[in-house]
Design a protein around this motif. Sequence first.
Motif, mmCIF file in Angstrom:
data_model
loop_
_atom_site.group_PDB
_atom_site.id
_atom_site.type_symbol
_atom_site.label_atom_id
_atom_site.label_comp_id
_atom_site.label_asym_id
_atom_site.label_seq_id
_atom_site.Cartn_x
_atom_site.Cartn_y
_atom_site.Cartn_z
ATOM 1 N N LEU A 1 -25.587 45.464 84.373
ATOM 2 C CA LEU A 1 -26.701 44.566 84.060
ATOM 3 C C LEU A 1 -27.918 45.357 83.592
ATOM 4 O O LEU A 1 -28.574 44.993 82.613
ATOM 5 C CB LEU A 1 -27.050 43.727 85.292
ATOM 6 N N GLY B 1 -21.266 40.682 89.336
ATOM 7 C CA GLY B 1 -22.149 41.330 90.297
ATOM 8 C C GLY B 1 -22.293 42.820 90.064
ATOM 9 O O GLY B 1 -22.460 43.594 91.019
ATOM 10 N N ARG C 1 -23.532 39.829 85.406
ATOM 11 C CA ARG C 1 -24.014 38.857 86.385
ATOM 12 C C ARG C 1 -22.856 38.125 87.041
ATOM 13 O O ARG C 1 -22.885 37.839 88.241
ATOM 14 C CB ARG C 1 -24.969 37.871 85.701
ATOM 15 N N THR D 1 -32.860 35.505 89.470
ATOM 16 C CA THR D 1 -33.530 36.444 88.588
ATOM 17 C C THR D 1 -35.042 36.357 88.748
ATOM 18 O O THR D 1 -35.587 35.392 89.282
ATOM 19 C CB THR D 1 -33.169 36.138 87.125
ATOM 20 N N ALA E 1 -25.443 32.144 84.107
ATOM 21 C CA ALA E 1 -24.476 33.087 84.672
ATOM 22 C C ALA E 1 -24.015 32.662 86.067
ATOM 23 O O ALA E 1 -22.904 32.995 86.496
ATOM 24 C CB ALA E 1 -25.087 34.488 84.727
ATOM 25 N N ASP E 2 -24.853 31.894 86.788
ATOM 26 C CA ASP E 2 -24.500 31.473 88.146
ATOM 27 C C ASP E 2 -23.260 30.578 88.182
ATOM 28 O O ASP E 2 -22.653 30.406 89.246
ATOM 29 C CB ASP E 2 -25.675 30.726 88.793
#
Length: 656
Positions: free
Chosen positions: A329, A324, A321, A2, A77-78
């Motif tokens: 988003l 994808g 997120r 981000t 979120a990763d």
Amino acid sequence: MTDLTEQFSAYARWRANAGDAVTRLRSWLTRNEVGDAQSDLRLQYLLERLRDDKLTVAFVAEFSRGKSELINAIFFADHGDRILPSSAGRTTMCPTELQWSKGAKAELRLLPIGTRVRQTPVSELKRYPEEWHVLPLDAVDAPSLQRALARVGDTQRVSQPEADALGFAVDVKGEEGIKPGADGLVEIPVWRHAVIQFPHPLLEQGLVVLDTPGLNAIGAEPELTLSMLPNAHAVLFILAADTGVTQSDLAVWRSYVQGGAERQRGRMVVLNKIDGLWDGLRDEARIDAEIARQVDSVADTLGIEPAAVFPVSAQKGLVARIQGDAALLERSRVPVLERALSEDLLPTKQEIVREDMFAETHEVIAATRGLLEARLGSLREQLQELTDLRGKNQSVIEYMMRKIRSEKEEFEQGLQKYYAVRSVFSNLTNNLLAHMGLDALRDETRRTREAMLESSFSRGLREAMEGFFKHLRANLERSTAEIGEITRMLDAMYKRFSVEHGLKLTPPEGFSTLRYEKEIDRLEAAFNRQINTALVLVTTEKHALTQKFFETVAVQARRTFEIANRDVEQWLRAVMSPLETQVREYQIQLKRRLESVKRIHEATDTLESRVDELKQGEQAVLALIADLDAHENAIADALGLARVESVDMEAGRAVA
């Protein structure tokens, strides 16, 4: 990655580059023996502050407004799933810090709620690992993380007297405190404070995320409201779009977030759960219009500009997120909040660090340059004297020796005045530390405690507590007067030595107590909101009120005065250091001049070799000044400031 992560990474690189430039300056000063112990301590202290620099972002709201979900959406979120527990009802039951330090272990540290009874603040308990319940974390396995972090929401049911003893307000209506259940028991947190040490890119770069519980739990932890929240670099106050601003939301805002005008920067309002308006029956234009109306309504209620209110859907942002989904988003508006956070928080923090670093390094460099220029001036004076002696007879050389001895005697007479000033300086320093020192604060704390315990009525309690603040301000005012006298005295001495002996001295830097006065003002405002109210004074037993006052206000006042003591002691050392260093340097140069002429008097064949030595010494000092200018420019480049101009001392012309 981000934009926020990229901004933090850039800030971390900037900070590291600035630290490297200061480290090189410190090593150069030591290697060339042109610094002093005080300058070295200042640079060491600056590097320690830079290394430990943190950026704290606090998330504040009532229960079920989506704080933890927003933290998940922005920071985690990763991991492909929620990391912090986020579900209907109360999930964060105690203040929770997310942080990471180099060399730390991934673990969850939980402080039992029972530690409140011992009247020890959380900041002090952090020094003692044995007081905490520690759970190891698997930073890779998301389900394992979720299970461990769910412990933050642990609760227990206790009797009303137990809840009261632990600092929780109990109210049968649930309006002014926690509402008891049908069995008369009260649900309270198992833990007082949680620290999640977690290897995350932003946390590794110095970010600290503070997740807070709701209104009743916030008010039960005074350290959170008096220290942690006010000192946060950014506070995100989260509301829910479906409820708007409720009475409890307004209470949290006014008591713990809003603050004074000087604290408005970095305070943002997040209107969460806007996806509740995505009902499939209205088009985007009507949805946007409804969101805009809610934003205006929230801004009007809280008394802020609409631009400070950020409508988002944390849940949709997290889902987008993980999956994808760029369109979802964008629609969640989470990136808009992140951009605002990075544009508001990081530049402000960077400017504070930049100003602090520039002020410290500039003073050290200026003092060093003054020393080198004084040394250069003395070398050139010796060089001129010896050059003038070429071809002169012994009587001229003897006259030169008498002249230097006369200068030495005059300087030694001036030293008597210097030593007298040192004595007065010592007395004024003792007076200053008597007003600002911790002994004076301890005496005032003891007097206030005795006055409160001896008081029979709420009026006496109020007068004792208000008198505590009056005495603190009086001590700061007396400190300011002493600081003024010290500054005027040293300014006169600096000017005397500059005029009479040619020392390169700039006037001493002043020192202001305004920062500490503002902190006492803030502390008193919080005291008036949370303790000094008719309801609290009437309904709280005297010993309990006294305990609450000293657990919160007195502890925070002590921290303020500890910082003030540290700062003023550093200032006192810094203002005397340049004068002491140059006096010592001048004595050394006088001695060398006299020895040089004496040797020439005894053996005239040494004149030319001594002239050559002085010329080499002159070039060496010029090289040191050029090196110092290079270090100053390197620090300016690292900080993002304009480069300084160096001066060619021989030609007397500015060099870019």
